[in-house]
Scaffold this motif. Sequence first.
Motif, PDB file in Angstrom:
ATOM      1  N   SER A   1      42.737  39.426  40.558  1.00 23.95           N
ATOM      2  CA  SER A   1      42.226  40.739  40.154  1.00 23.95           C
ATOM      3  C   SER A   1      41.124  41.237  41.087  1.00 23.95           C
ATOM      4  O   SER A   1      41.047  42.442  41.366  1.00 23.95           O
ATOM      5  CB  SER A   1      41.719  40.708  38.710  1.00 23.95           C
ATOM      6  OG  SER A   1      40.582  39.896  38.573  1.00 23.95           O
TER       7      SER A   1
ATOM      8  N   PRO B   1      48.645  35.512  38.102  1.00 22.80           N
ATOM      9  CA  PRO B   1      47.643  36.301  37.384  1.00 22.80           C
ATOM     10  C   PRO B   1      46.380  35.492  37.110  1.00 22.80           C
ATOM     11  O   PRO B   1      46.405  34.260  37.105  1.00 22.80           O
ATOM     12  CB  PRO B   1      48.359  36.673  36.078  1.00 22.80           C
ATOM     13  CG  PRO B   1      49.337  35.555  35.860  1.00 22.80           C
ATOM     14  CD  PRO B   1      49.814  35.185  37.244  1.00 22.80           C
ATOM     15  N   ASP B   2      45.292  36.197  36.860  1.00 22.37           N
ATOM     16  CA  ASP B   2      44.026  35.524  36.533  1.00 22.37           C
ATOM     17  C   ASP B   2      44.174  34.667  35.282  1.00 22.37           C
ATOM     18  O   ASP B   2      43.647  33.554  35.205  1.00 22.37           O
ATOM     19  CB  ASP B   2      42.925  36.560  36.276  1.00 22.37           C
ATOM     20  CG  ASP B   2      42.449  37.241  37.545  1.00 22.37           C
ATOM     21  OD1 ASP B   2      43.130  37.128  38.578  1.00 22.37           O
ATOM     22  OD2 ASP B   2      41.399  37.895  37.492  1.00 22.37           O
TER      23      ASP B   2
ATOM     24  N   SER C   1      46.461  41.189  34.547  1.00 28.29           N
ATOM     25  CA  SER C   1      45.435  41.358  35.576  1.00 28.29           C
ATOM     26  C   SER C   1      45.214  42.834  35.903  1.00 28.29           C
ATOM     27  O   SER C   1      44.124  43.216  36.350  1.00 28.29           O
ATOM     28  CB  SER C   1      45.815  40.588  36.841  1.00 28.29           C
ATOM     29  OG  SER C   1      45.829  39.191  36.590  1.00 28.29           O
TER      30      SER C   1
END
Length: 322
Positions: free
Chosen positions: A54, A85-86, A92
């Motif tokens: 992100s 993704p985070d 994100s």
Amino acid sequence: MIRRSVLLGTGSALPAKSVSNAELAERVDTSDEWIRERTGIANRYIADESETTSSLGTAAARAALDAAGVQPQAIDLIILATATPDQTFPASATKVQAALGINDCVAFDVAAVCSGFLYAVSVADSMIRSGAANTALVIGSETFSRILDWEDRTTCVLFGDGAGAVVLGAEESKDGARGILATKLHADGRHNQLLYVDGGPSTTGTVGKLRMKGQEVFRHAVTNLAAVLREVLDMAGESADNIDWVVPHQANARILDATARKLGLAPEKVIVTVDQHANTSAASVPLALDVAVRDGRIKPGDLVVMEAMGGGFTWGACLIRL
């Protein structure tokens, strides 16, 4: 007049740490010569603990917004393509939204691995054409280094981290004028075991590591990418001779060369950044696009085709006139 999605600006971001083949060879059983000969890769960027999917996506988004001259508050759609993704959730894209100070807009992630950016562009284009959105931020961002098996030299040397972004806006234009002219997407889940991650929340409860059968992926990539490029050209009534630039997924130099030969495209029309960035998955196409726009190769009025293939398999292409 036709409502089209036009490219307003591009941006990209890379981690602070650059890692050459020679540096990588200090921790992995490999060599600069071995990597260059098989992939064309000389360098990649690796995110540190403070750099996330992100945060890189936000930096690329800010650069694209600045280039477009668009304020964050004008964005009503954010689509972020990523396989890293985070968090498992939320998306994100919502973290990018918050970081940009946008209080309310549609925001979600797309998971199609290396084809993710093309999938995201296609969805954004459909929403803009339908009137569901007016100004979209489309991002490809990855921290692939988090899912690499650093004991497997056949895969870990191929990938890097980074992000790229574009701002798309609605414009009423005549047929054949600037904007996205055609997109085409495909998937074939029968090939899961050729390129995948051996983990996930519903199977192992772990993140897992990337696994790949490189030679078989190579064979499918050249065939599929050449075919989907022809499809978008046919959809738009264009010929390969009219293409000014091809911005391909930066998997490895051999795939880029083989695909260009199969289509009869001159090598000098193909944007190549894999040597400096390695394979950044969903980030590779927008990252390469931004590099070529900013160095002046890709100019307004140029006919550009973007293409990618990733795990799944998924693959797709987009034809756009800038």
